[in-house]
Design a protein around this motif. Structure first.
Motif, short mmCIF file in Angstrom:
data_model
loop_
_atom_site.label_atom_id
_atom_site.label_comp_id
_atom_site.label_asym_id
_atom_site.label_seq_id
_atom_site.Cartn_x
_atom_site.Cartn_y
_atom_site.Cartn_z
N UNK A 161 40.74 38.92 53.87
CA UNK A 161 40.50 39.80 52.72
C UNK A 161 41.80 39.95 51.96
N UNK A 162 41.78 39.70 50.65
CA UNK A 162 42.98 39.80 49.82
C UNK A 162 42.74 40.84 48.74
N UNK A 163 43.58 41.86 48.74
CA UNK A 163 43.44 42.98 47.80
C UNK A 163 44.71 43.07 46.97
N UNK A 164 44.55 43.21 45.68
CA UNK A 164 45.70 43.26 44.78
C UNK A 164 45.76 44.61 44.07
N UNK A 165 46.95 45.17 44.02
CA UNK A 165 47.19 46.41 43.27
C UNK A 165 47.85 46.03 41.95
N UNK A 166 47.33 46.53 40.86
CA UNK A 166 47.86 46.16 39.55
C UNK A 166 49.34 46.48 39.43
N UNK A 167 50.05 45.62 38.69
CA UNK A 167 51.48 45.78 38.42
C UNK A 167 52.33 45.60 39.68
N UNK A 168 51.71 45.07 40.75
CA UNK A 168 52.49 44.78 41.96
C UNK A 168 52.11 43.37 42.41
N UNK A 169 53.11 42.51 42.52
CA UNK A 169 52.83 41.08 42.71
C UNK A 169 52.37 40.71 44.11
#
Length: 217
Positions: free
Chosen positions: A196-204
């Protein structure tokens, strides 16, 4: 002692020595060694005062400030740092994103540990700006919507919901749960086919949940 005793022109000798460039200071040290000031019956302050007031062999003096080249170089460096660092420092969204990134990792790890310790299914439900944890008996289906299914927050709140600050969002997520062994499964109870890959905006750097072990990193 230098600051208190040795003064000339209203400025302490110690502070005048701070503005000496390395080459000049090297020449002063060489003169101290050659002339053997320690063997003379003068104080250290008097010896330094004499060195300050006596021109060096190359005509230079310790009573000098920064050169124009040095000043321009410092100004250029400060300008570069201001252009590169200041925008990031004053952009609150960067700090908010990093804070929610860390909070998301902590929440997912808490979900896995709770599933193992209580031998229950802990459901992880995502929204664009929030994460909600609930729990159901092992073998039941997620998500649990009844208040009885709420997973208590360690801070004492009856439900576990984290909400992103304004301007911060999540992406790449899919609802899943941790089983009693801490292994992640999809909402149908099937083992994940990929991490599972989760991305937080403005963080690479994305947050990853390993499909076999449930390790969150």
């Amino acid at each position: 002692m230098l600051v208190q005793q040795a003064k000339q022109g209203g400025r302490p000798l110690f502070f005048r020595l701070l503005f000496v460039d390395f080459v000049t200071l090297q020449a002063v040290i060489k003169r101290v060694i050659e002339h053997g000031y320690e063997s003379r019956s003068v104080s250290a302050e008097q010896a330094l005062e004499e060195l300050v007031n006596t021109p060096l062999a190359n005509g230079a003096s310790l009573q000098r400030g920064f050169t124009m080249t040095e000043l321009i170089t410092v100004m250029v460096i400060i300008g570069i740092l201001a252009a590169m660092v200041a925008p990031r420092f004053f952009d609150r969204n960067t700090f908010d994103s990093r804070g929610f990134y860390d909070q998301t990792i902590s929440t997912l790890r808490y979900a896995q540990k709770t599933a193992i310790s209580q031998h229950r299914l802990v459901c992880v439900a995502f929204a664009p700006n929030s994460i909600t944890l609930t729990q159901v008996a092992s073998g039941s289906a997620c998500p649990g919507t009844s208040p009885a299914n709420n997973l208590a927050n360690p801070s004492g709140q009856p439900s576990y919901v984290i909400t992103a600050p304004g301007g911060v969002t999540l992406s790449g997520y899919a609802d899943f749960n941790f089983d009693a062994l801490g292994k992640p499964r999809d909402t149908a109870g099937v083992s994940l086919a990929a991490q599972q890959v989760i991305t937080v905006s403005a963080y690479t750097t994305p947050i990853r949940v390993e499909m076999e072990t449930g390790y969150v990193h």
